[in-house]
Design a protein around this motif. Structure first.
Motif, short mmCIF file in Angstrom:
data_model
loop_
_atom_site.label_atom_id
_atom_site.label_comp_id
_atom_site.label_asym_id
_atom_site.label_seq_id
_atom_site.Cartn_x
_atom_site.Cartn_y
_atom_site.Cartn_z
N VAL A 27 92.32 71.37 50.26
CA VAL A 27 92.57 69.58 49.91
C VAL A 27 91.39 69.23 50.93
N ASP A 28 91.41 67.83 50.58
CA ASP A 28 90.21 67.10 51.12
C ASP A 28 90.72 66.51 53.11
N ARG A 70 94.20 64.99 49.53
CA ARG A 70 93.96 65.40 48.08
C ARG A 70 93.85 66.98 47.82
N ALA A 71 93.96 67.64 46.68
CA ALA A 71 93.38 68.74 46.62
C ALA A 71 92.49 68.97 45.04
N HIS A 72 91.54 70.28 46.28
CA HIS A 72 90.60 70.23 45.03
C HIS A 72 91.10 71.42 44.27
N PHE A 73 91.08 71.68 42.68
CA PHE A 73 91.30 72.85 41.99
C PHE A 73 90.21 73.18 40.80
N ARG A 74 89.18 73.51 40.99
CA ARG A 74 88.08 74.10 40.08
C ARG A 74 88.59 75.57 38.98
N ARG A 118 88.05 70.55 36.52
CA ARG A 118 89.20 70.30 37.76
C ARG A 118 90.22 69.83 37.27
N GLU A 175 94.49 69.52 37.82
CA GLU A 175 95.78 69.52 38.99
C GLU A 175 96.23 70.89 39.54
N SER A 234 86.17 79.20 44.58
CA SER A 234 86.02 78.60 45.56
C SER A 234 85.14 79.40 46.69
N ARG A 261 92.72 72.80 54.86
CA ARG A 261 92.38 71.56 54.37
C ARG A 261 90.27 71.25 54.49
N HIS A 262 90.10 70.84 54.03
CA HIS A 262 88.30 71.21 54.09
C HIS A 262 87.20 69.43 54.39
#
Length: 280
Positions: free
Chosen positions: A112-113, A117-121, A133, A135, A147, A196-197
Motif C-alpha cells: 500500500v502507499d 491505497r493498495a498497489h496491485f500489478r 493494475r 484491485e 514487485s 507500506r511503500h
C-alpha cells in the motif's frame, strides 16, 4: 529473533527513510547493504541490531540484493526497499503462507502507499496479454510476476536460479527473477501481510538521480526484452524513450526532463551491448 527469514534492504543515500524500515522489522534478522552511498549508516544500523555490508560503489539494485542475501541466516529472504515499512505481523504472515500455500516459491505482500491505497500489478513487458493494475484481492492468489519493492522468497529457490541477474543494474530485475522462480513453483499474493511503500523516497530526488534512473531504465528494458525473447527489443526500447520528449509534462519539470533525456541516452547506448550491465 525471527530465525526463519532474513530481511535484506539496499540503501543508496537512503538514510532519511532507512530508520523507519529498520524499526518496523522488529527482531527479525536484517542485512543492510550500503550500495556505495555517501551517507554514514553505521549509527542507524547499529541501533536496530541489523548487519551492515558496504559496497565500494553503486553496483545496482540486483547486485546489492545478492550481496545481502549472501549473508542470510534464515531459510527465507525478504527483499524490502528502504522507503518501505512492515505492518505488525507481516513476516509471520508470509512465513505461514510459505508453509501452507501449494507450490509456494515466492510472494508479494499487500503493498500500500502512504494513503493506504493498495498497489496491485499483474502486467509486465515480459509477458503477453493485457495484465496491468487492478484491485488487490482479499484472498491469496497466484501471480505471474512479482514487485521487487517487497519480495519474499524461499532462499533455496533464490539460490537455485542464481539470484538477481547481475547484468541488470536497475529496473525490470524483479520481473526477470520472478519468471525464473516461476519455473520452480508458484508465485503468490499474500494480503494478510502488509507493507507500506512510499515510492520514490529511497534516493535523493535530484535531476542527476533522475537522469541515472532513466538511463538504466532504458538499458534494462532492452536487456530483459532480448533475454526473454520478446519481439523487437531495441525498437520497443527506443520508441518509448523518444516519445517522452514530446510529452509536455516532461518538459515543464527539470527532474522529469532529465529522466527522459537519460532514457534516450540509455536506449541508444544499448545498441552495441543490448543493455547488459558490466561492473567497471
Amino acid at each position: 529473533m525471527t530465525s526463519e527469514t532474513t530481511v535484506v534492504t539496499v540503501s543508496y543515500n537512503s538514510a532519511a527513510v532507512l530508520g523507519g524500515l529498520l524499526r518496523s522489522v522488529g527482531d527479525a534478522d536484517c542485512v543492510v547493504v550500503d550500495n556505495g552511498g555517501a551517507q554514514p549508516l553505521d549509527a542507524i544500523v547499529a541501533e536496530s541490531g541489523a548487519r551492515l555490508v558496504r559496497l565500494e560503489r553503486n553496483e545496482g539494485f540486483g547486485r546489492g540484493c545478492n550481496a545481502g542475501a549472501a549473508l542470510a541466516q534464515g531459510k527465507n529472504l525478504f527483499f524490502v526497499n528502504p522507503d518501505a515499512q512492515l505492518a505488525p505481523g507481516c513476516i509471520s504472515a508470509l512465513e505461514r503462507a510459505a508453509d501452507s500455500l501449494p507450490g509456494f516459491v515466492a510472494a508479494n505482500p499487500l503493498i500500500v502507499d502512504a494513503q493506504g491505497r493498495a498497489h496491485f500489478r499483474t502486467g509486465s513487458i515480459l509477458l503477453s496479454g493485457s495484465g496491468g493494475r487492478g484491485e488487490a484481492p482479499a484472498e491469496p492468489v497466484g501471480l505471474p510476476v512479482l514487485s521487487g519493492c517487497a519480495l519474499f522468497v524461499r532462499r533455496a529457490a533464490f539460490e537455485a536460479v542464481g539470484g538477481f541477474d547481475p547484468a541488470i543494474f536497475l529496473y525490470h530485475e524483479d520481473h526477470d527473477l520472478a519468471l525464473r522462480l516461476a519455473a520452480l513453483g508458484k508465485l503468490w499474493h499474500v494480503p494478510e501481510a502488509v507493507v507500506r511503500h512510499v515510492a520514490g523516497t529511497a534516493a535523493p530526488r535530484t535531476a542527476d538521480v533522475a537522469w541515472l534512473k532513466g538511463y538504466h531504465m532504458a538499458r534494462s528494458r532492452h536487456y530483459v526484452l532480448r533475454k526473454h525473447g520478446r519481439p523487437l527489443p531495441l525498437l520497443r526500447t527506443v520508441l518509448p524513450a523518444l516519445s517522452g520528449l514530446i510529452l509536455p509534462h516532461n518538459l515543464w519539470s527539470a527532474r522529469r526532463r532529465s529522466r527522459v533525456l537519460g532514457q534516450v541516452s540509455g536506449a541508444f547506448s544499448s545498441v552495441g551491448d543490448h543493455g547488459e550491465y558490466s561492473a567497471p
